[in-house]
Scaffold this motif. Structure first.
Motif, mmCIF file in Angstrom:
data_model
loop_
_atom_site.group_PDB
_atom_site.id
_atom_site.type_symbol
_atom_site.label_atom_id
_atom_site.label_comp_id
_atom_site.label_asym_id
_atom_site.label_seq_id
_atom_site.Cartn_x
_atom_site.Cartn_y
_atom_site.Cartn_z
ATOM 1 N N PHE A 11 0.822 -1.227 0.000
ATOM 2 C CA PHE A 11 0.000 0.000 0.000
ATOM 3 C C PHE A 11 0.855 1.277 0.000
ATOM 4 N N ILE A 12 1.616 1.510 1.055
ATOM 5 C CA ILE A 12 2.348 2.789 1.139
ATOM 6 C C ILE A 12 3.510 2.790 0.141
ATOM 7 N N GLY A 13 4.185 1.640 0.025
ATOM 8 C CA GLY A 13 5.334 1.557 -0.888
ATOM 9 C C GLY A 13 4.950 1.882 -2.323
ATOM 10 N N LEU A 32 12.072 -4.008 -4.463
ATOM 11 C CA LEU A 32 12.247 -5.405 -4.022
ATOM 12 C C LEU A 32 11.045 -5.798 -3.177
ATOM 13 N N ASP A 33 10.292 -6.758 -3.660
ATOM 14 C CA ASP A 33 9.081 -7.158 -2.932
ATOM 15 C C ASP A 33 8.876 -8.664 -3.107
ATOM 16 N N LYS A 34 8.506 -9.306 -2.022
ATOM 17 C CA LYS A 34 8.293 -10.755 -2.040
ATOM 18 C C LYS A 34 6.946 -11.127 -2.674
ATOM 19 N N LEU A 35 6.073 -10.161 -2.778
ATOM 20 C CA LEU A 35 4.682 -10.373 -3.212
ATOM 21 C C LEU A 35 3.979 -11.371 -2.299
ATOM 22 N N THR A 36 3.863 -11.020 -1.039
ATOM 23 C CA THR A 36 3.023 -11.772 -0.114
ATOM 24 C C THR A 36 1.567 -11.467 -0.485
ATOM 25 N N TYR A 37 0.634 -11.896 0.319
ATOM 26 C CA TYR A 37 -0.783 -11.611 0.054
ATOM 27 C C TYR A 37 -1.014 -10.102 -0.132
ATOM 28 N N ALA A 38 -0.151 -9.269 0.506
ATOM 29 C CA ALA A 38 -0.381 -7.809 0.507
ATOM 30 C C ALA A 38 0.276 -7.103 -0.672
ATOM 31 N N GLY A 39 1.145 -7.793 -1.393
ATOM 32 C CA GLY A 39 1.851 -7.162 -2.513
ATOM 33 C C GLY A 39 1.033 -7.291 -3.784
ATOM 34 N N ASN A 40 0.966 -6.222 -4.567
ATOM 35 C CA ASN A 40 0.104 -6.250 -5.749
ATOM 36 C C ASN A 40 0.732 -5.400 -6.849
ATOM 37 N N GLY A 58 11.481 -10.849 -4.586
ATOM 38 C CA GLY A 58 12.423 -11.525 -3.693
ATOM 39 C C GLY A 58 12.182 -11.124 -2.257
ATOM 40 N N ASP A 59 12.905 -11.836 -1.387
ATOM 41 C CA ASP A 59 12.689 -11.713 0.055
ATOM 42 C C ASP A 59 13.794 -10.846 0.660
ATOM 43 N N ILE A 60 13.427 -9.903 1.525
ATOM 44 C CA ILE A 60 14.465 -9.085 2.177
ATOM 45 C C ILE A 60 15.326 -9.922 3.127
ATOM 46 N N HIS A 78 12.897 1.584 3.376
ATOM 47 C CA HIS A 78 12.484 0.247 3.829
ATOM 48 C C HIS A 78 11.031 0.217 4.336
ATOM 49 N N PHE A 79 10.140 -0.210 3.439
ATOM 50 C CA PHE A 79 8.723 -0.360 3.799
ATOM 51 C C PHE A 79 8.368 -1.823 4.102
ATOM 52 N N ALA A 80 9.102 -2.778 3.512
ATOM 53 C CA ALA A 80 8.648 -4.180 3.538
ATOM 54 C C ALA A 80 8.408 -4.649 4.962
ATOM 55 N N ALA A 81 7.237 -5.193 5.178
ATOM 56 C CA ALA A 81 6.896 -5.698 6.512
ATOM 57 C C ALA A 81 5.603 -6.493 6.418
ATOM 58 N N SER A 122 8.544 3.191 10.219
ATOM 59 C CA SER A 122 7.965 2.502 11.367
ATOM 60 C C SER A 122 6.605 3.113 11.737
ATOM 61 N N THR A 123 6.149 2.753 12.898
ATOM 62 C CA THR A 123 4.757 3.038 13.254
ATOM 63 C C THR A 123 4.662 3.663 14.650
ATOM 64 N N ASP A 124 3.555 4.363 14.900
ATOM 65 C CA ASP A 124 3.322 4.895 16.257
ATOM 66 C C ASP A 124 2.928 3.783 17.233
HETATM 67 P P1 NAD Z 1 1.466 -3.641 3.210
HETATM 68 O O1 NAD Z 1 1.157 -4.828 4.053
HETATM 69 O O2 NAD Z 1 0.417 -3.045 2.361
HETATM 70 O O3 NAD Z 1 2.701 -3.970 2.256
HETATM 71 C C1 NAD Z 1 3.842 -4.644 2.680
HETATM 72 C C2 NAD Z 1 4.643 -5.044 1.442
HETATM 73 O O4 NAD Z 1 5.838 -5.706 1.883
HETATM 74 C C3 NAD Z 1 3.910 -6.018 0.522
HETATM 75 O O5 NAD Z 1 4.032 -5.607 -0.815
HETATM 76 C C4 NAD Z 1 4.620 -7.339 0.763
HETATM 77 O O6 NAD Z 1 4.609 -8.197 -0.374
HETATM 78 C C5 NAD Z 1 6.026 -6.869 1.095
HETATM 79 N N1 NAD Z 1 6.767 -7.853 1.905
HETATM 80 C C6 NAD Z 1 6.335 -8.494 3.019
HETATM 81 N N2 NAD Z 1 7.290 -9.345 3.456
HETATM 82 C C7 NAD Z 1 8.356 -9.196 2.618
HETATM 83 C C8 NAD Z 1 9.647 -9.791 2.555
HETATM 84 N N3 NAD Z 1 10.034 -10.700 3.452
HETATM 85 N N4 NAD Z 1 10.482 -9.407 1.577
HETATM 86 C C9 NAD Z 1 10.109 -8.485 0.653
HETATM 87 N N5 NAD Z 1 8.891 -7.908 0.652
HETATM 88 C C10 NAD Z 1 8.027 -8.258 1.619
HETATM 89 O O7 NAD Z 1 2.064 -2.571 4.222
HETATM 90 P P2 NAD Z 1 1.884 -0.989 4.244
HETATM 91 O O8 NAD Z 1 0.617 -0.662 4.891
HETATM 92 O O9 NAD Z 1 2.199 -0.452 2.897
HETATM 93 O O10 NAD Z 1 3.048 -0.605 5.262
HETATM 94 C C11 NAD Z 1 4.369 -0.287 4.795
HETATM 95 C C12 NAD Z 1 5.255 -0.004 5.993
HETATM 96 O O11 NAD Z 1 4.710 1.064 6.746
HETATM 97 C C13 NAD Z 1 5.396 -1.170 6.968
HETATM 98 O O12 NAD Z 1 6.726 -1.209 7.419
HETATM 99 C C14 NAD Z 1 4.442 -0.816 8.103
HETATM 100 O O13 NAD Z 1 4.875 -1.379 9.321
HETATM 101 C C15 NAD Z 1 4.562 0.687 8.100
HETATM 102 N N6 NAD Z 1 3.375 1.384 8.619
HETATM 103 C C16 NAD Z 1 2.171 1.202 8.033
HETATM 104 C C17 NAD Z 1 1.060 1.896 8.512
HETATM 105 C C18 NAD Z 1 -0.298 1.746 7.872
HETATM 106 O O14 NAD Z 1 -1.256 2.367 8.364
HETATM 107 N N7 NAD Z 1 -0.450 1.017 6.796
HETATM 108 C C19 NAD Z 1 1.189 2.742 9.612
HETATM 109 C C20 NAD Z 1 2.453 2.898 10.202
HETATM 110 C C21 NAD Z 1 3.544 2.218 9.683
#
Ligand code: NAD
Ligand code: TYD
Length: 335
Positions: A11-13, A32-40, A58-60, A78-81, A122-124
């Motif tokens: 989403f944010i990335g 660089l993205d693993k495309l988990t369920y959340a990657g699109n 790929g995987d971080i 670094h957004f991946a999480a 990171s996050t609050d």
């Molecule tokens: P998201 O879940 O929408 O996207 C995460 C992305 O990371 C996905 O594309 C997924 O495929 C990828 N990913 C997951 N594991 C991976 C791995 N091992 N290797 C490579 N890629 C991998 O998350 P988001 O909402 O976009 O959040 C992005 C960042 O912002 C995160 O670090 C999150 O902790 C932080 N954050 C998010 C929010 C929020 O409201 N969404 C708020 C504060 C902080």
């Protein structure tokens, strides 16, 4: 700049990549993205042909791959999480792996390849919960007090980033932001789930008494904050990024969405509470304003209207998501 963006299909990335390529067309981005369920990758179709953008699946946690990519860039964003609290309660394992070990691998690689900047998102939530009746806000001096597997894993990653900055002089910055919302958000988080449920004629699940409070940040405003941090932020610093100046309980957030979408409150459905549910987050983002001249460009209501409009116009995007693995998750989470 030559950027390695991790998690850029999330989403944010993906919002960040679209923002950056438009504003800085001369910069190069590797996603660089693993495309988990959340990657699109659908989020980035319009960038696919851009010669300055490339995608690597790929995987971080894969040090060899990360080293290879990091050798050719100057900045890591670094957004991946794993990012969803409810999923971390159902299964913490991938949170520990990606959020902690993955961040460690990236830090090692950044050090080895002498990157000019490592920016960690990171996050609050790492600061725990405020009482409902308190007017306190988290600020850059607040002590860490994570309470869910998600926030504990993000807190660990923040500590690792600071340890690499202190011990090895890695040039890092960290931003702790509040709850984001906007286009391309996976429909598992409150606002994206509420809007898409309403569009499908379903009710919106409200946890517990619905009086929990979050700070809300429109994703485009977040991207502008990251832009400023990357260009003008001071190495070694942490910045808080938030969106609101008032407390808006979840029930009220959903009421506003229902009103904007012409629906009544019969669409609210109170469901069982989340275990360990943090009562309130509130964030003091005055340092971003004072040091970098940032403030959110959108009011909460404006940003909600824009988000509702996007979900209305992009029903194929979220309907495809909701027809897949999501169905199984929804059943486990909501019964
Ligand atoms: P998201 O879940 O929408 O996207 C995460 C992305 O990371 C996905 O594309 C997924 O495929 C990828 N990913 C997951 N594991 C991976 C791995 N091992 N290797 C490579 N890629 C991998 O998350 P988001 O909402 O976009 O959040 C992005 C960042 O912002 C995160 O670090 C999150 O902790 C932080 N954050 C998010 C929010 C929020 O409201 N969404 C708020 C504060 C902080
Ligand atoms: P969420 O979007 O999951 O973000 P976070 O837990 O990271 O803050 O949840 C935001 C708030 O909305 C939180 O107090 C939990 C609540 N919530 C509901 O009431 N119903 C839901 O279906 C979801 C997903 C969240």
């Amino acid at each position: 700049m030559k950027l390695l963006v991790t998690g850029g299909a999330g989403f944010i990335g993906s919002n960040f990549i679209l923002y950056w390529l438009k504003k800085y067309p001369q910069d190069k981005i590797i996603n660089l993205d693993k495309l988990t369920y959340a990657g699109n990758l659908e989020n980035l179709v319009n960038s696919e042909k851009n010669p300055n953008y490339s995608f690597v699946q790929g995987d971080i946690c894969n040090l060899q791959l990360v080293n290879q990519l990091t050798s050719n860039i100057d900045t890591i964003v670094h957004f991946a999480a794993e990012s969803h609290v409810d999923r971390s309660i159902l299964d913490p394992a991938p949170f520990i792996k990606t959020n902690i070990e993955g961040t460690y691998i990236l830090l090692e690689s950044a050090l080895k390849n002498k990157v000019a900047r490592f920016h960690h998102i990171s996050t609050d939530e790492v600061f725990g919960a405020l009482p409902l009746d308190s007017s306190d806000k988290f600020n850059e001096d607040t002590k860490y007090d994570p309470r869910s597997p998600y926030s504990a894993s993000k807190a660990s990653s923040d500590h690792l980033v600071r340890a690499y900055a202190t011990t090895y002089n890695l040039p890092t910055t960290i931003s702790n932001c509040s709850n984001n919302f906007g286009p391309y958000q996976f429909p598992e988080k409150l606002i994206s789930l509420a809007i898409s449920n309403i569009l499908e004629g379903m009710k919106v699940p409200v946890y517990g008494d619905g009086l929990y409070v979050r700070d809300w940040l429109y994703v485009e405003d977040h991207c502008e904050a990251l832009d400023l941090i990357l260009h003008k932020g001071k190495v070694g610093e942490t910045y808080f990024v938030g969106g609101l100046n008032e407390d808006i309980p979840n029930k009220e957030v959903i009421r506003r969405i229902l009103k904007m979408m012409g629906k009544d409150e019969s669409h609210l459905q109170f469901v069982k509470d989340r275990p360990g549910h943090d009562r309130k987050y509130a964030i003091d983002w005055s340092k971003m304003k004072r040091d970098l001249g940032w403030k959110p460009r959108h009011s909460f209501d404006e940003a909600l209207e824009k988000t509702i409009d996007w979900y209305r116009k992009n029903q194929d995007w979220w309907k495809r998501i909701k027809s897949g693995e999501y169905k199984k998750y929804y059943k486990t989470q909501y019964g």
